[in-house]
Design an enzyme around this catalytic site. Structure first.
Site, PDB file in Angstrom:
ATOM      1  N   ASP A   7      35.573  39.018 -45.063  1.00  0.00           N
ATOM      2  CA  ASP A   7      36.099  39.705 -43.883  1.00  0.00           C
ATOM      3  C   ASP A   7      36.639  38.670 -42.882  1.00  0.00           C
ATOM      4  O   ASP A   7      36.325  37.484 -42.972  1.00  0.00           O
ATOM      5  CB  ASP A   7      34.945  40.519 -43.272  1.00  0.00           C
ATOM      6  CG  ASP A   7      35.313  41.187 -41.980  1.00  0.00           C
ATOM      7  OD1 ASP A   7      36.444  41.681 -41.863  1.00  0.00           O
ATOM      8  OD2 ASP A   7      34.450  41.218 -41.071  1.00  0.00           O
ATOM      9  N   ASP A   9      37.398  39.399 -38.936  1.00  0.00           N
ATOM     10  CA  ASP A   9      36.861  39.470 -37.565  1.00  0.00           C
ATOM     11  C   ASP A   9      35.335  39.389 -37.560  1.00  0.00           C
ATOM     12  O   ASP A   9      34.659  40.116 -38.290  1.00  0.00           O
ATOM     13  CB  ASP A   9      37.318  40.770 -36.885  1.00  0.00           C
ATOM     14  CG  ASP A   9      38.830  40.815 -36.722  1.00  0.00           C
ATOM     15  OD1 ASP A   9      39.395  39.820 -36.243  1.00  0.00           O
ATOM     16  OD2 ASP A   9      39.447  41.831 -37.098  1.00  0.00           O
TER      17      ASP A   9
HETATM   18 MG   LIG Z   1      34.324  42.109 -39.238  1.00  0.00          MG
END
Ligand SMILES: [Mg+2]
Length: 186
Positions: A7, A9
């Site tokens: 991922d 963020d």
């Molecule tokens: Mg995230």
């Protein structure tokens, strides 16, 4: 090579949203103050329209820090694993401005993670559609898809998840990139 899905963020970069919210409101909130995953919940409802307008003129990735160790460990992982970056980009408060977010995300990734082939950036909403051997995410919800190993990256909104809950979901908590390195590269 094993497929490793990571991922963006709050795993590769952090603190952008809270800085934007504080700049917009003139406040000094901490991420924990949001009380949920969605930091934008700190925006009063009557200022939502103004917030969306303001947000759409900004590059959210001008506000982030790169998480310590992320670049170094990602570069090492990329030699041993088939690494993909999977990131959601639709802005909850105003989906119609998400094209710019996608553009800013892409530019941030090619600048700061130049060793990852851009063909391996995945911009998506439902990560459950993807298959990977290993997943790393800060969102428990987004770790729900198939994988033999799921690493939950510690963030402001998942700190209270208990060891029991982690076990039930077969998540392994990692607090930083050093711990990721210890698990995946030793
Ligand atoms: Mg995230």
């Amino acid at each position: 090579m094993k497929k490793l899905m990571i991922d963006m963020d709050d795993v590769l970069c952090e603190k952008g949203f809270i800085r934007m919210v504080n700049e917009f409101l003139g406040t000094n909130y901490k991420q924990e103050d949001a009380g949920s995953y969605y930091i934008n919940d700190l925006i009063p409802k009557d200022r939502l329209e103004e917030w969306v307008k303001w947000y759409s003129t900004k590059n959210a990735y001008d506000y982030v820090d790169i998480v310590e160790g992320a670049q170094e460990v990602m570069e090492k992982l990329n030699k041993v694993y088939d690494v993909y970056i999977a990131t959601a980009y639709v802005f909850r408060d105003a989906p119609q401005v998400s094209g710019k977010t996608l553009y800013d995300k892409y530019n941030f990734l090619i600048k700061n993670f130049p060793f990852i082939d851009p063909h391996k950036f995945i911009f998506i909403s439902n990560k459950e559609l993807l298959e990977a051997d290993i997943r790393i995410d800060d969102s428990p919800k987004k770790l729900m898809g198939k994988a033999e190993l799921k690493l939950l990256f510690t963030a402001y909104h998942n700190k209270n998840m208990t060891d029991e809950e982690l076990k039930e979901n077969k998540f392994v908590r990692v607090n930083n990139w050093k711990e990721v390195e210890n698990i995946l590269l030793k």
